[in-house]
Motif scaffolding. Structure first.
Motif, PDB file in Angstrom:
ATOM      1  N   GLY A 150      41.255  51.315  21.591  1.00  0.00           N
ATOM      2  CA  GLY A 150      39.964  50.757  21.197  1.00  0.00           C
ATOM      3  C   GLY A 150      39.051  50.500  22.380  1.00  0.00           C
ATOM      4  O   GLY A 150      39.493  50.388  23.527  1.00  0.00           O
ATOM      5  N   GLU A 151      37.759  50.392  22.085  1.00  0.00           N
ATOM      6  CA  GLU A 151      36.768  50.190  23.147  1.00  0.00           C
ATOM      7  C   GLU A 151      37.021  48.912  23.932  1.00  0.00           C
ATOM      8  O   GLU A 151      36.880  48.889  25.156  1.00  0.00           O
ATOM      9  N   LYS A 152      37.390  47.836  23.235  1.00  0.00           N
ATOM     10  CA  LYS A 152      37.645  46.564  23.917  1.00  0.00           C
ATOM     11  C   LYS A 152      38.776  46.726  24.928  1.00  0.00           C
ATOM     12  O   LYS A 152      38.677  46.316  26.079  1.00  0.00           O
ATOM     13  N   ARG A 153      39.881  47.351  24.506  1.00  0.00           N
ATOM     14  CA  ARG A 153      41.022  47.547  25.403  1.00  0.00           C
ATOM     15  C   ARG A 153      40.634  48.468  26.559  1.00  0.00           C
ATOM     16  O   ARG A 153      41.040  48.250  27.691  1.00  0.00           O
ATOM     17  N   GLN A 154      39.832  49.504  26.282  1.00  0.00           N
ATOM     18  CA  GLN A 154      39.384  50.396  27.356  1.00  0.00           C
ATOM     19  C   GLN A 154      38.579  49.626  28.395  1.00  0.00           C
ATOM     20  O   GLN A 154      38.786  49.815  29.604  1.00  0.00           O
ATOM     21  N   ARG A 155      37.678  48.761  27.943  1.00  0.00           N
ATOM     22  CA  ARG A 155      36.890  47.962  28.895  1.00  0.00           C
ATOM     23  C   ARG A 155      37.798  47.071  29.736  1.00  0.00           C
ATOM     24  O   ARG A 155      37.603  46.921  30.937  1.00  0.00           O
ATOM     25  N   GLU A 156      38.812  46.460  29.094  1.00  0.00           N
ATOM     26  CA  GLU A 156      39.759  45.612  29.823  1.00  0.00           C
ATOM     27  C   GLU A 156      40.500  46.418  30.876  1.00  0.00           C
ATOM     28  O   GLU A 156      40.666  45.974  32.019  1.00  0.00           O
ATOM     29  N   MET A 157      40.939  47.612  30.487  1.00  0.00           N
ATOM     30  CA  MET A 157      41.698  48.457  31.416  1.00  0.00           C
ATOM     31  C   MET A 157      40.833  48.888  32.592  1.00  0.00           C
ATOM     32  O   MET A 157      41.282  48.868  33.750  1.00  0.00           O
ATOM     33  N   VAL A 158      39.575  49.262  32.332  1.00  0.00           N
ATOM     34  CA  VAL A 158      38.664  49.674  33.403  1.00  0.00           C
ATOM     35  C   VAL A 158      38.415  48.505  34.349  1.00  0.00           C
ATOM     36  O   VAL A 158      38.430  48.663  35.577  1.00  0.00           O
ATOM     37  N   SER A 159      38.222  47.324  33.786  1.00  0.00           N
ATOM     38  CA  SER A 159      37.995  46.136  34.605  1.00  0.00           C
ATOM     39  C   SER A 159      39.203  45.850  35.492  1.00  0.00           C
ATOM     40  O   SER A 159      39.064  45.588  36.692  1.00  0.00           O
ATOM     41  N   GLN A 160      40.402  45.908  34.907  1.00  0.00           N
ATOM     42  CA  GLN A 160      41.608  45.650  35.685  1.00  0.00           C
ATOM     43  C   GLN A 160      41.810  46.717  36.756  1.00  0.00           C
ATOM     44  O   GLN A 160      42.186  46.403  37.890  1.00  0.00           O
ATOM     45  N   TYR A 161      41.537  47.968  36.415  1.00  0.00           N
ATOM     46  CA  TYR A 161      41.666  49.033  37.406  1.00  0.00           C
ATOM     47  C   TYR A 161      40.708  48.777  38.575  1.00  0.00           C
ATOM     48  O   TYR A 161      41.089  48.905  39.738  1.00  0.00           O
ATOM     49  N   SER A 162      39.474  48.404  38.260  1.00  0.00           N
ATOM     50  CA  SER A 162      38.486  48.155  39.312  1.00  0.00           C
ATOM     51  C   SER A 162      38.933  47.035  40.242  1.00  0.00           C
ATOM     52  O   SER A 162      38.768  47.127  41.459  1.00  0.00           O
ATOM     53  N   GLU A 163      39.502  45.980  39.675  1.00  0.00           N
ATOM     54  CA  GLU A 163      39.999  44.863  40.492  1.00  0.00           C
ATOM     55  C   GLU A 163      41.123  45.331  41.422  1.00  0.00           C
ATOM     56  O   GLU A 163      41.144  44.998  42.607  1.00  0.00           O
ATOM     57  N   ILE A 164      42.055  46.094  40.863  1.00  0.00           N
ATOM     58  CA  ILE A 164      43.181  46.585  41.667  1.00  0.00           C
ATOM     59  C   ILE A 164      42.676  47.522  42.757  1.00  0.00           C
ATOM     60  O   ILE A 164      43.080  47.426  43.922  1.00  0.00           O
ATOM     61  N   ASP A 165      41.780  48.431  42.389  1.00  0.00           N
ATOM     62  CA  ASP A 165      41.239  49.384  43.351  1.00  0.00           C
ATOM     63  C   ASP A 165      40.568  48.652  44.505  1.00  0.00           C
ATOM     64  O   ASP A 165      40.765  49.007  45.671  1.00  0.00           O
ATOM     65  N   GLN A 166      39.815  47.613  44.188  1.00  0.00           N
ATOM     66  CA  GLN A 166      39.146  46.850  45.234  1.00  0.00           C
ATOM     67  C   GLN A 166      40.157  46.182  46.163  1.00  0.00           C
ATOM     68  O   GLN A 166      40.003  46.206  47.378  1.00  0.00           O
ATOM     69  N   ARG A 167      41.224  45.609  45.595  1.00  0.00           N
ATOM     70  CA  ARG A 167      42.252  44.965  46.432  1.00  0.00           C
ATOM     71  C   ARG A 167      42.956  45.977  47.322  1.00  0.00           C
ATOM     72  O   ARG A 167      43.210  45.717  48.504  1.00  0.00           O
ATOM     73  N   VAL A 168      43.270  47.139  46.760  1.00  0.00           N
ATOM     74  CA  VAL A 168      43.956  48.168  47.550  1.00  0.00           C
ATOM     75  C   VAL A 168      43.044  48.642  48.682  1.00  0.00           C
ATOM     76  O   VAL A 168      43.474  48.757  49.829  1.00  0.00           O
ATOM     77  N   ARG A 169      41.788  48.883  48.363  1.00  0.00           N
ATOM     78  CA  ARG A 169      40.844  49.374  49.382  1.00  0.00           C
ATOM     79  C   ARG A 169      40.531  48.324  50.447  1.00  0.00           C
ATOM     80  O   ARG A 169      40.184  48.669  51.564  1.00  0.00           O
ATOM     81  N   SER A 170      40.644  47.047  50.092  1.00  0.00           N
ATOM     82  CA  SER A 170      40.299  46.006  51.063  1.00  0.00           C
ATOM     83  C   SER A 170      41.495  45.577  51.901  1.00  0.00           C
ATOM     84  O   SER A 170      41.455  44.554  52.554  1.00  0.00           O
ATOM     85  N   GLY A 171      42.579  46.335  51.878  1.00  0.00           N
ATOM     86  CA  GLY A 171      43.674  46.049  52.786  1.00  0.00           C
ATOM     87  C   GLY A 171      45.004  45.781  52.132  1.00  0.00           C
ATOM     88  O   GLY A 171      45.991  45.607  52.829  1.00  0.00           O
ATOM     89  N   GLY A 172      45.061  45.717  50.812  1.00  0.00           N
ATOM     90  CA  GLY A 172      46.328  45.474  50.140  1.00  0.00           C
ATOM     91  C   GLY A 172      47.270  46.653  50.238  1.00  0.00           C
ATOM     92  O   GLY A 172      48.482  46.495  50.212  1.00  0.00           O
ATOM     93  N   GLY A 173      46.704  47.846  50.354  1.00  0.00           N
ATOM     94  CA  GLY A 173      47.496  49.043  50.530  1.00  0.00           C
ATOM     95  C   GLY A 173      48.406  49.388  49.368  1.00  0.00           C
ATOM     96  O   GLY A 173      48.263  48.912  48.251  1.00  0.00           O
ATOM     97  N   TRP A 174      49.340  50.248  49.659  1.00  0.00           N
ATOM     98  CA  TRP A 174      50.234  50.800  48.646  1.00  0.00           C
ATOM     99  C   TRP A 174      51.072  49.735  47.945  1.00  0.00           C
ATOM    100  O   TRP A 174      51.320  49.806  46.758  1.00  0.00           O
ATOM    101  N   GLU A 175      51.520  48.727  48.683  1.00  0.00           N
ATOM    102  CA  GLU A 175      52.347  47.677  48.070  1.00  0.00           C
ATOM    103  C   GLU A 175      51.595  46.970  46.949  1.00  0.00           C
ATOM    104  O   GLU A 175      52.152  46.692  45.897  1.00  0.00           O
ATOM    105  N   THR A 176      50.316  46.698  47.168  1.00  0.00           N
ATOM    106  CA  THR A 176      49.501  46.064  46.131  1.00  0.00           C
ATOM    107  C   THR A 176      49.379  46.989  44.931  1.00  0.00           C
ATOM    108  O   THR A 176      49.537  46.559  43.787  1.00  0.00           O
ATOM    109  N   PHE A 177      49.105  48.248  45.189  1.00  0.00           N
ATOM    110  CA  PHE A 177      48.972  49.214  44.097  1.00  0.00           C
ATOM    111  C   PHE A 177      50.250  49.289  43.275  1.00  0.00           C
ATOM    112  O   PHE A 177      50.217  49.233  42.050  1.00  0.00           O
ATOM    113  N   GLU A 178      51.386  49.406  43.958  1.00  0.00           N
ATOM    114  CA  GLU A 178      52.666  49.525  43.261  1.00  0.00           C
ATOM    115  C   GLU A 178      52.963  48.273  42.427  1.00  0.00           C
ATOM    116  O   GLU A 178      53.406  48.364  41.282  1.00  0.00           O
ATOM    117  N   LYS A 179      52.695  47.104  42.972  1.00  0.00           N
ATOM    118  CA  LYS A 179      52.928  45.844  42.266  1.00  0.00           C
ATOM    119  C   LYS A 179      52.047  45.772  41.014  1.00  0.00           C
ATOM    120  O   LYS A 179      52.515  45.436  39.923  1.00  0.00           O
TER     121      LYS A 179
END
Length: 108
Positions: A62-91
């Motif tokens: 559903g659209e609501k779940r898709q928006r949630e997933m995109v939001s969560q992906y964006s948060e993770i991507d930002q953390r990984v790019r700002s220095g969290g690296g692979w360990e953050t991504f894997e977690k």
């Protein structure tokens, strides 16, 4: 004559073998042929994703779940790019797999 499309799992195995062959062929003339075959395989695979997989996902999530997933992906991507690296991504990947393993029915 055009070869019939490969099943998706076989595509992944063929792609993996092509990548291994490309690694072994670096600096040799055969590398260009292998890279061309890999590019063709990727184009076919991407076409399948765009015309089959992604529309199926849109229909089943559903659209609501898709928006949630995109939001969560964006948060993770930002953390990984700002220095969290692979360990953050894997977690985070492990956490999201648990969250979405058995999703509830789609809601829009």
């Amino acid at each position: 004559e055009v070869d019939p499309p490969l099943p998706v799992l076989k595509e992944h195995r063929v792609g993996h073998r092509l990548l291994q062959a490309m690694r072994a062929a670096i600096g040799r003339k055969v590398f260009a042929d292998l890279a061309s075959r890999f590019a063709d395989l990727l184009e076919e695979h991407i076409e399948k994703e765009n015309t089959c997989l992604f529309p199926m996902a849109d229909d089943s999530v559903g659209e609501k779940r898709q928006r949630e997933m995109v939001s969560q992906y964006s948060e993770i991507d930002q953390r990984v790019r700002s220095g969290g690296g692979w360990e953050t991504f894997e977690k985070e990947w492990t956490r999201l797999r648990k969250t979405y393993r058995n999703p509830s029915p789609p809601t829009s």
